[in-house]
Design an enzyme around this catalytic site. Structure first.
Site, PDB file in Angstrom:
ATOM      1  N   ASN A   9      36.715  25.325  26.287  1.00  0.00           N
ATOM      2  CA  ASN A   9      37.105  25.743  24.933  1.00  0.00           C
ATOM      3  C   ASN A   9      38.619  25.605  24.827  1.00  0.00           C
ATOM      4  OD1 ASN A   9      37.619  27.044  22.530  1.00  0.00           O
ATOM      5  ND2 ASN A   9      37.168  29.112  23.315  1.00  0.00           N
ATOM      6  N   LYS A  11      40.454  26.056  22.301  1.00  0.00           N
ATOM      7  CA  LYS A  11      41.026  27.007  21.328  1.00  0.00           C
ATOM      8  C   LYS A  11      42.028  26.297  20.412  1.00  0.00           C
ATOM      9  CE  LYS A  11      40.496  30.641  24.728  1.00  0.00           C
ATOM     10  NZ  LYS A  11      40.573  32.070  24.937  1.00  0.00           N
ATOM     11  N   HIS A  95      32.344  33.290  19.166  1.00  0.00           N
ATOM     12  CA  HIS A  95      33.376  33.590  20.168  1.00  0.00           C
ATOM     13  C   HIS A  95      34.027  34.937  19.838  1.00  0.00           C
ATOM     14  CE1 HIS A  95      36.956  33.319  22.635  1.00  0.00           C
ATOM     15  NE2 HIS A  95      36.320  32.406  23.331  1.00  0.00           N
ATOM     16  N   GLU A  97      36.972  35.928  19.932  1.00  0.00           N
ATOM     17  CA  GLU A  97      38.203  35.866  19.117  1.00  0.00           C
ATOM     18  C   GLU A  97      37.841  35.817  17.642  1.00  0.00           C
ATOM     19  OE1 GLU A  97      39.969  32.572  21.215  1.00  0.00           O
ATOM     20  OE2 GLU A  97      40.317  33.891  22.936  1.00  0.00           O
ATOM     21  N   GLU A 167      30.724  36.535  27.823  1.00  0.00           N
ATOM     22  CA  GLU A 167      32.174  36.585  28.005  1.00  0.00           C
ATOM     23  C   GLU A 167      32.679  38.002  27.750  1.00  0.00           C
ATOM     24  OE1 GLU A 167      34.023  32.474  27.322  1.00  0.00           O
ATOM     25  OE2 GLU A 167      33.778  33.358  25.361  1.00  0.00           O
ATOM     26  N   GLY A 173      41.265  35.374  28.772  1.00  0.00           N
ATOM     27  CA  GLY A 173      42.695  35.107  28.649  1.00  0.00           C
ATOM     28  C   GLY A 173      43.572  36.169  29.304  1.00  0.00           C
ATOM     29  N   SER A 213      38.514  34.000  32.139  1.00  0.00           N
ATOM     30  CA  SER A 213      39.448  33.675  33.215  1.00  0.00           C
ATOM     31  C   SER A 213      38.803  32.939  34.392  1.00  0.00           C
ATOM     32  CB  SER A 213      40.173  34.943  33.687  1.00  0.00           C
ATOM     33  OG  SER A 213      40.914  35.507  32.607  1.00  0.00           O
TER      34      SER A 213
HETATM   35  C1  PEP Z   1      37.229  31.447  26.326  1.00  0.00           C
HETATM   36  O1  PEP Z   1      38.067  31.113  25.508  1.00  0.00           O
HETATM   37  O2  PEP Z   1      36.044  31.359  26.024  1.00  0.00           O
HETATM   38  C2  PEP Z   1      37.682  31.912  27.637  1.00  0.00           C
HETATM   39  C3  PEP Z   1      36.801  32.329  28.502  1.00  0.00           C
HETATM   40  O3  PEP Z   1      39.046  31.878  27.888  1.00  0.00           O
HETATM   41  P1  PEP Z   1      39.775  32.066  29.327  1.00  0.00           P
HETATM   42  O4  PEP Z   1      39.050  31.174  30.299  1.00  0.00           O
HETATM   43  O5  PEP Z   1      41.186  31.618  29.082  1.00  0.00           O
HETATM   44  O6  PEP Z   1      39.665  33.496  29.687  1.00  0.00           O
END
Ligand code: PEP
Length: 250
Positions: A9, A11, A95, A97, A167, A173, A213
């Site tokens: 992803n 973003k 997601h 976010e 997630e 992040g 992460s």
């Molecule tokens: C994501 O954006 O779905 C995500 C898991 O980000 P990160 O790997 O940076 O934590």
């Protein structure tokens, strides 16, 4: 039995030129991978140029969002059919976010999932609890509400095109990953929810990705868990070497 999926992803990152450069590196680094489904999700403006570069490669293209209408007076939105037209095979939906910053509800997410499947695209359906919810011991309740709400009204056969991404919001992040055990516990619970909503075959076949992460240093331990079928990768998907190593987990 379940083919692993590693999805990146990107973003809100990368101009068209930067997206093309990263794609070129990934196509070169992953050309020989056949046993893993690999998906990358650039921003809308880069989808079509990246789709051109992916032709003939095993990598698939996803959008990061869509709107649950085909056409019409919905200024600023993009429909699943248009994403397919731009060369996508999948869409990331729900997601955290978007749930948090744009207040997306389970109901809206459910509409997006249905329209995306109707356009013959795969869905990467994201769920996960916040830190506050985990600390209040609400993780399983939140996962139940999100899974039931997001998948409401779907037939078992439609689940072939749904990939779930667990997630935990506190791990996205932040550099803080769920432990292998925490992730496995959540994934096994989610598979149990699918069994209750659908049937054994559907629950057994559904790919459930972990996200939060994921990096080269932790992917191997996560992928060794029984119910972890892949990863949704944010930050580490922006660096070709890291993403290639994640795809080639051991
Ligand atoms: C994501 O954006 O779905 C995500 C898991 O980000 P990160 O790997 O940076 O934590």
């Amino acid at each position: 039995m379940r083919k692993p999926v590693i999805a990146g992803n990107w973003k809100l990152n990368k101009t068209i030129a930067e997206a093309k450069a990263l794609t070129t590196e990934l196509v070169a680094g992953l050309a020989d991978v056949t046993d893993i489904e690999i998906i990358i999700a650039p921003v809308f403006t880069a989808l079509s140029p990246v789709a051109d570069l992916l032709k003939g490669s095993p990598l698939q293209l996803a959008a990061q969002n869509c709107y649950p209408q085909e056409t019409g007076a919905f200024t600023g939105e993009v429909s699943p059919l248009m994403l397919k037209d731009a060369g996508c095979q999948a869409v990331i939906i729900g997601h955290s976010e978007r749930r948090q910053l744009l207040k997306e509800s389970n109901e809206l997410i459910n509409q997006k999932i249905k329209k995306t499947l109707a356009a013959d695209l795969k869905v990467i359906f994201c769920i996960g609890e916040t830190l506050e919810e985990r600390e209040k011991d609400l993780t399983l309740d939140i996962l139940t509400t999100q899974v039931k709400g997001g998948l409401l009204g779907l037939a078992p056969e439609q689940m072939t095109d749904v990939i779930i991404a667990y997630e935990p919001v506190w791990a996205i992040g932040t550099g803080r990953t769920a432990s292998n055990e925490q992730a496995q516990e959540a994934h096994s619970f989610i598979r149990g929810l699918l069994l209750g909503l659908f049937d054994q075959a559907t629950a057994d076949a559904c790919r459930i990705l972990y996200g939060g992460s994921v990096k080269p240093a932790n992917v191997d331990g996560l992928m060794a868990q029984d119910d972890i079928d892949g990863a949704l990768v944010g930050g580490a998907s922006l660096k070709a070497a890291d993403f290639c190593r994640i795809v080639k987990f051991e």
